[in-house]
Structure formats: structure tokens, C-alpha cells
Write an enzyme that holds these catalytic residues in place. Structure first.
Site, PDB file in Angstrom:
ATOM      1  N   GLU A   4     -63.081  26.438 -42.919  1.00  0.00           N
ATOM      2  CA  GLU A   4     -63.348  26.798 -41.521  1.00  0.00           C
ATOM      3  C   GLU A   4     -62.346  27.882 -41.172  1.00  0.00           C
ATOM      4  OE1 GLU A   4     -62.568  25.127 -37.135  1.00  0.00           O
ATOM      5  OE2 GLU A   4     -63.230  23.616 -38.585  1.00  0.00           O
ATOM      6  N   GLY A  38     -57.616  35.043 -43.297  1.00  0.00           N
ATOM      7  CA  GLY A  38     -56.768  35.562 -44.366  1.00  0.00           C
ATOM      8  C   GLY A  38     -56.299  34.481 -45.315  1.00  0.00           C
ATOM      9  N   GLY A  39     -55.878  33.346 -44.752  1.00  0.00           N
ATOM     10  CA  GLY A  39     -55.442  32.238 -45.594  1.00  0.00           C
ATOM     11  C   GLY A  39     -56.565  31.695 -46.444  1.00  0.00           C
ATOM     12  N   CYS A  87     -60.464  26.168 -32.470  1.00  0.00           N
ATOM     13  CA  CYS A  87     -61.412  27.021 -33.187  1.00  0.00           C
ATOM     14  C   CYS A  87     -62.705  27.200 -32.408  1.00  0.00           C
ATOM     15  CB  CYS A  87     -61.699  26.444 -34.564  1.00  0.00           C
ATOM     16  SG  CYS A  87     -62.213  24.711 -34.528  1.00  0.00           S
ATOM     17  N   GLY A 121     -58.199  26.942 -41.244  1.00  0.00           N
ATOM     18  CA  GLY A 121     -57.112  27.876 -40.985  1.00  0.00           C
ATOM     19  C   GLY A 121     -57.638  29.273 -40.776  1.00  0.00           C
TER      20      GLY A 121
END
Length: 502
Positions: free
Chosen positions: A243, A222-223, A280, A219
């Protein structure tokens, strides 16, 4: 009652799912711990069979899985059908690895005289760690979510899994969990082998639970940071495998631009817009030489982007972030807007038009080198290779780097590779980084902020994240795992320094 949103229309629909209460989360994790104790009594052949059974169940339910996922993600039936196949393939690949047994890293050093004097006998292998929390990702509702590689690799290692459903595809998560859970029960797996929680609060409680032994996450940066903060507050910290963020620089040499500018431009367009740019591994920045050949490449890329229509994004958060980053960079004058495709006319749902931004490589800054999750690429024009090397210091370390070159440029490319290799986890030559093969040799990871560890989340060695070494010193044979006994020959082992194949 939790809701789900169709990203194509923005329509919000109530589900039958509720946020998981703290006491429910606790019960689910404790059931996983009980299952872990029972898993210790099952051998590798049983576990491999379980993984195959889960793969078969995904294949059998693919029509319904694709239907619900398409409604929640807008990714389209063709892409989603392929992703179910990828998810099932991952389970079968790990079943193959579990049967082969090399992942255990079994080693035996017999006791006796050594150059340092008498030595005890040491036998070592990798053992499972316990309940693993897996957070599903928004952009891969199967291959990196409930039915994804983190789940498959944790189970392959002999660990139960508790899943945190992603808010962007709650019903897909629920359906995937139901399919896997039913298959596990039918196979004879212990109750609690798989669990699932819903809601942000339940995810936090899951990470903080003292019985959870590791966390897998795909994700945002920040998460991931928020979860790492929760882990730091635990009485006993645990591994976090995240990741997180990646720009994935791509370099086009002068020779490659001269030889195949149009082909590279077409491939690059396809790569940075694949899945609406929500990969990603999307190439977020391309270094293109100044001069007529580079001009031709950029002109073709601009043409393709200008003629393209907007595509669906997964959720409002991604759409808002994409718009904010693009508009800010252009408004601040940090980049030139080279191309922007046509937007959806009705404004319904979440979408973004393919966008090409331009900058001189020598003017590249960290602000320009920010990941924009969506169909956006920055083209950085350079005069000499030293411009690329200097600009790379502004680019965050990534999952991948790509080089397009010609055969007579070996010396220059070698120098570029020497600069790129310490910054990434995978080097791609004359191709594109989107599309991550599931295989024994794959590495899907990279230096921070791409990931926060040296491990991969794709491929067989992903199992290593959810195992720990355990050594037995002078142990009676009856106390040894079967794989460490002298008469066992079923797996590769290193015995007294000599590798012995099964």
C-alpha cells in the site's frame, strides 16, 4: 544501539535494541520455516484459538502499549487506545473467518462423463505459502504494524510471520512483539511462529531471504519501490503486497454545495486533518463548484483551517517532505495559498499547520496532485462536470473516491461514478474516506500507485494474499485435506458446480 524520538519534542533517546545482524535475520527466518512445517499439523480450530489468544493478550496489555506508543508517535492515548481495540478486533475477525472456512474456496468436481468426454476428479482449496515478511507502517503503530492486519491475516492463513519494526516506533514494535510472542508460546504455538528484525539492513536481508514467500508493506511509494527492486533481484521472485500512495479525490456536486455547504466543509476539515493528515485515506483534493454555494463551502473550510493550530507529525522525514511539497507548490505559483493555521512557536519536535491550497480544476497538473502526507488539501474549483473528468487524468489512481450529492442528481452522479470507479478501490457516498471499517466486505486497495495488486490489506479477504491454490487430481482420500473429503460438512464448498453451505 538504536534510538527513538519523541515527535512532540524532538528528544532522542537510546533504546536497548540493536540492529539485527545478517546471521540473526537468517536464523529468525529459518526458525519461521521450521514453525511452518509444524503449523501444517494444526487444524483450523487450533489456529482460530491462537488468534483469539493473541487478541486477548493485546487487550490485557493495552495500558502499557498505549503509553509507549504515545511517547513514540504523539498520536494521543485516546486514538491509540482505539487502535489497540482495532488490532485486537482484527485478530478475532480472522479467527471467525478461519472457523467458518469459506476463505479456503474449497471445490470438488467428481470424475466421470462430461460434455467433453470422460474427466478426472479434481478437488481444490487454498493452502498457506510459508514465512511472510511484514513491514510495519509509521502512521498506525498497532493496526498496520506488528499487531496489524498483515500479521493477523498471514497467521490466519497458517503462515509464520517475520516482522520488520518501523524505525519511528521501535519500542512500540518491541512491546507489541513481546506481548504477541508470549501469548503464542503460552498457547502452545511452535517456536519461530513470530520473529522480528530491526534496522534497514535487516529489512533488506529479510526481503531477499530465499525462505520468505511474500512481503506485506504499508508505506511510501519510494520505500515500496526499493523493496520491489530487491524482490526483482531474487533468484525466485515472490509476491509483494504494497500500500503505497493515495490522493483520494472528493467531489462536491452543485446540489450538495447548495444544500449543506457548511456541514460538508466541517466534515472535510475533520477528515483531512484527522491524525494530523497522516492517513492513507485522507482526502487530498476536493472538487468544489464555482459560484456562491461553493464559495461558502470554501470560506468555511478556510475559516476552520486558519483557526486551527499545528499538530504533531510522526517523524522528521514526514515533516520535511510536507514542508517541501507545500512550499514548492506555492512558490511555483501552481496553487493559491488559501489558508494556513498557526505553527508551533518553539519549533520543537515535528509539526504541521492545516493548509488549504486552491486551484482551478482546468489548471490541475500532476505536480499539484502529489500526495502531501500531513494536514494539507487542494481545493479544485470547477464550472462543469467535464472539468472534473479532465482533471482526474492528472490525479493518481487512489484507494478511495468520495461523492457528495443530492437525491435529484442521480444522472450526473452516475456519470461521475463511471469515471471514478476504474480509478479507485472504494467509493464513498456522502461521507468521508478516513476510517476504514474492518469487516468481511471491506476492500482497502486500489490501482497503482495506491497499491501494486488487486488485493485488500483490510478485511477478511486480506487472507487471500498469503494463500495459494492447490488441486488434487484423482487423489486417494487419505491424501486429501479433511475439508476436501466427501463426508466433511464443516465449511462452505462448491461440489460439482453447486454451492453447499456448511
Amino acid at each position: 544501539m538504536l534510538t527513538t524520538t519523541d515527535p512532540r519534542t524532538g528528544a532522542v533517546t537510546a533504546t536497548t535494541l540493536d540492529a539485527t545482524a545478517p546471521e540473526q535475520t537468517d536464523a529468525i527466518v529459518r526458525a519461521a520455516q521450521a514453525a511452518f512445517a509444524q503449523l501444517a499439523t494444526r487444524d483450523r480450530a487450533w489456529r482460530a484459538g491462537l488468534l483469539d489468544a493473541l487478541a486477548d493478550a493485546l487487550d490485557a496489555d493495552r495500558t502499557a502499549l498505549v503509553e509507549v506508543a504515545d511517547r513514540e508517535t504523539g498520536l494521543g492515548p485516546v486514538r491509540l487506545d482505539g487502535e489497540v481495540s482495532r488490532a485486537a478486533f482484527q485478530f478475532r475477525l480472522f479467527a471467525e473467518a478461519v472457523r467458518e472456512g469459506g476463505y479456503l474456496e474449497a471445490a470438488i468436481d467428481h470424475g466421470g462423463p462430461t460434455a467433453l468426454g470422460p474427466a478426472p476428479e479434481i478437488r481444490r482449496l487454498l493452502v498457506p505459502i510459508g514465512p511472510v515478511a511484514v513491514f510495519g507502517s509509521s502512521n498506525f503503530p498497532f493496526a498496520f504494524s506488528v499487531a496489524g492486519g498483515d500479521t493477523a491475516s498471514a497467521l490466519a492463513g497458517g503462515n509464520p510471520v517475520v516482522l520488520k519494526a518501523h524505525s519511528s516506533h521501535l519500542e512500540t514494535s518491541a512491546r507489541s512483539f513481546a506481548v504477541l510472542s508470549a501469548a503464542a508460546v503460552a498457547y502452545g504455538a511452535p517456536a519461530g511462529l513470530l520473529g522480528i528484525v530491526y534496522g534497514t539492513g535487516a529489512g533488506a536481508a529479510l526481503v531477499a531471504h530465499p525462505l520468505v514467500r511474500a512481503v506485506g508493506f504499508t508505506g511510501s511509494l519510494g520505500g515500496g519501490q526499493a523493496l520491489m527492486d530487491l524482490i526483482a533481484d531474487r533468484d525466485e521472485p515472490i509476491p509483494f503486497y504494497g500500500e503505497l500512495s493515495s490522493l483520494n479525490p472528493l467531489v462536491v456536486t452543485r446540489g450538495a454545495a447548495a444544500a449543506r455547504a457548511e456541514g460538508i466543509a466541517d466534515g472535510l476539515f475533520g477528515s483531512f486533518t484527522l491524525g494530523s493528515g497522516q492517513f492513507c485515506t485522507k482526502p487530498g483534493i476536493a472538487f468544489v463548484p464555482n459560484g456562491p454555494d461553493g464559495d461558502a463551502l470554501v470560506a468555511r473550510l478556510v475559516e476552520r483551517a486558519t483557526d486551527a493550530a499545528a499538530s504533531v507529525l510522526l517523524n522528521a522525514r514526514i515533516a520535511d517532505s510536507f514542508d517541501e511539497i507545500r512550499d514548492r507548490l506555492v512558490a511555483e505559483g501552481a496553487v493559491e495559498l488559501l489558508a494556513r493555521g498557526s505553527e508551533h512557536g518553539d519549533g520543537a519536535g515535528f509539526s504541521a499547520a492545516p493548509t488549504v491550497l486552491g486551484v482551478a480544476a482546468r489548471d490541475l497538473t500532476a505536480e499539484v496532485a502529489e500526495e502531501a502526507f500531513g494536514p494539507l488539501i487542494v481545493v479544485a474549483r470547477y464550472d462543469v462536470d467535464a472539468d472534473i473528468v479532465a482533471a482526474l487524468d492528472a490525479v493518481p489512481d487512489s484507494l478511495t473516491a468520495t461523492v457528495h450529492s443530492e437525491a435529484d442528481e442521480v444522472e450526473a452522479v452516475s456519470a461521475l461514478v463511471a469515471e471514478l470507479a476504474p480509478r479507485v478501490g472504494r467509493l464513498v457516498f456522502d461521507g468521508y474516506p478516513t476510517g476504514v471499517r474492518v469487516s468481511w466486505a471491506q476492500h482497502h486497495g486500489g490501482p497503482w500507485p495506491a497499491t501494486n495488486s488487486q488485493h485488500t490489506s483490510v478485511g477478511v479477504s486480506a487472507i487471500r494474499r498469503f494463500l495459494r491454490p492447490l488441486a488434487y487430481q484423482d487423489a486417494p482420500e487419505a491424501m486429501l485435506p479433511v475439508e476436501l473429503r466427501d463426508d466433511f460438512r464443516g465449511i462452505p464448498r462448491r461440489v460439482d458446480g453447486v454451492l453447499q453451505l456448511a
